[in-house]
Design an enzyme around this catalytic site. Sequence first.
Site, PDB file in Angstrom:
ATOM      1  CG  HIS A   9       6.821 -39.914  -7.397  1.00 12.28           C
ATOM      2  ND1 HIS A   9       5.517 -39.992  -7.766  1.00 12.28           N
ATOM      3  CD2 HIS A   9       7.098 -38.723  -8.051  1.00 12.28           C
ATOM      4  CE1 HIS A   9       4.999 -38.959  -8.180  1.00 12.28           C
ATOM      5  NE2 HIS A   9       6.117 -38.400  -8.423  1.00 12.28           N
ATOM      6  CG  HIS A  35       9.731 -34.896 -10.162  1.00 10.58           C
ATOM      7  ND1 HIS A  35       9.645 -35.178 -11.269  1.00 10.58           N
ATOM      8  CD2 HIS A  35       8.690 -35.294  -9.395  1.00 10.58           C
ATOM      9  CE1 HIS A  35       8.251 -35.685 -11.436  1.00 10.58           C
ATOM     10  NE2 HIS A  35       7.719 -35.886 -10.221  1.00 10.58           N
ATOM     11  CG  HIS A  78       3.664 -37.820 -12.656  1.00 11.56           C
ATOM     12  ND1 HIS A  78       4.827 -38.799 -12.740  1.00 11.56           N
ATOM     13  CD2 HIS A  78       4.046 -37.144 -11.431  1.00 11.56           C
ATOM     14  CE1 HIS A  78       5.670 -37.903 -11.789  1.00 11.56           C
ATOM     15  NE2 HIS A  78       5.298 -37.051 -11.240  1.00 11.56           N
ATOM     16  CD  GLU A 138       0.448 -34.208  -9.092  1.00  8.61           C
ATOM     17  OE1 GLU A 138       0.919 -34.482 -10.151  1.00  8.61           O
ATOM     18  OE2 GLU A 138       1.246 -33.699  -8.218  1.00  8.61           O
ATOM     19  CG  ASP A 166       5.982 -35.223  -6.390  1.00  6.71           C
ATOM     20  OD1 ASP A 166       6.608 -35.533  -7.414  1.00  6.71           O
ATOM     21  OD2 ASP A 166       4.756 -34.645  -6.386  1.00  6.71           O
TER      22      ASP A 166
END
Length: 324
Positions: free
Chosen positions: A14, A16, A194, A197, A275
């Site tokens: 995970h 980005h 996702h 969260e 992340d």
Amino acid sequence: MRDFLTRLPKAELHLHIEGSLEPELMFALAERNGIALPYATVEDVRAAYDFSDLQSFLDLYYQGMSVLQTAQDFHDLAMDYFRRAHAEGVVHVEMHFDPQAHLARGIELQVVMEGLSLARREAARELGLSTALIMAFLRDRDADEALKVLEEAAPYWEMLDAVGLDSAEQGNPPEKFAEVFERARCLGIPRVAHAGEEGPPAYIRGALDHLGVCRIDHGVRCLEDPELVARLRDEQTVLTVCPLSNVRLKVVERLEDHPLPRLLAEGLNVTLNSDDPAYFGGGMLENFLACQRAFGWDEATFRRLAGNAIEAAFVDEARRDELR
Ligand code: ADE
Ligand code: ZN
């Protein structure tokens, strides 16, 4: 412990890639592309990273990526991250990217794909680092637009290891994207999303039931729903948890309050991830170290967490054997 955690072969599920843009590279690319930044120095950028929630981060995240203009920029972004990850003992990286965030500012998909593909080949050749690509849809935009992007990506379907769903979660339930994810399923493309969260446990259920996802990104709010916890345990659904992200975006106040120990005690299939490492205070190693400090975990616990990620990675069995 730092030595052990550095040497431990880590797979990151995970990340980005746009969130790996360090302020130094942001400035270099802004200069190369003649783009004005609303910051005078690298220190100013870092000082601005004081978030109150997911949206306050997303505002700066989308602004930051404006410096990414050419295939060379996307290549440099990814290689910069791959080199740092490799130095931290990361052996495999699965990166989300946000095509709509680039299309909306006039950057064609081909530019993004060319740059990232070049970097992936270079990472394999020079660092022995394997990578996977997850094309994410922005859940705060229309499902129609997401479907159009998926069709536009036809020349690249073969290169996609999965599609994902990210951006502002509250008020954008997974069901909104059922048709898009059904199309991806028909194309044989795996799905992740996702969920949980900032959003409620119902969004985790929605992602499982309506999007057919094989992994939940974050998922930490599942603990509010015991029946959902039982299902995630029974199905051993992978949760890609991001400890430092959850602290920076105020999902939890302090890492010591994070539900990670409870998720593990419940027998859930947990992995640790970064992340958006450039925005949240560190990459994989920092996340592992922070957990060690906060929870006092032993080596066996970290081996289990790292092993979970390797077992869940989008790699063929030959590569999985190498990673084990
Ligand atoms: N896009 C980049 N980082 C994200 C996160 N943590 N949650 C949702 N969307 C994102
Ligand atoms: Zn994320």
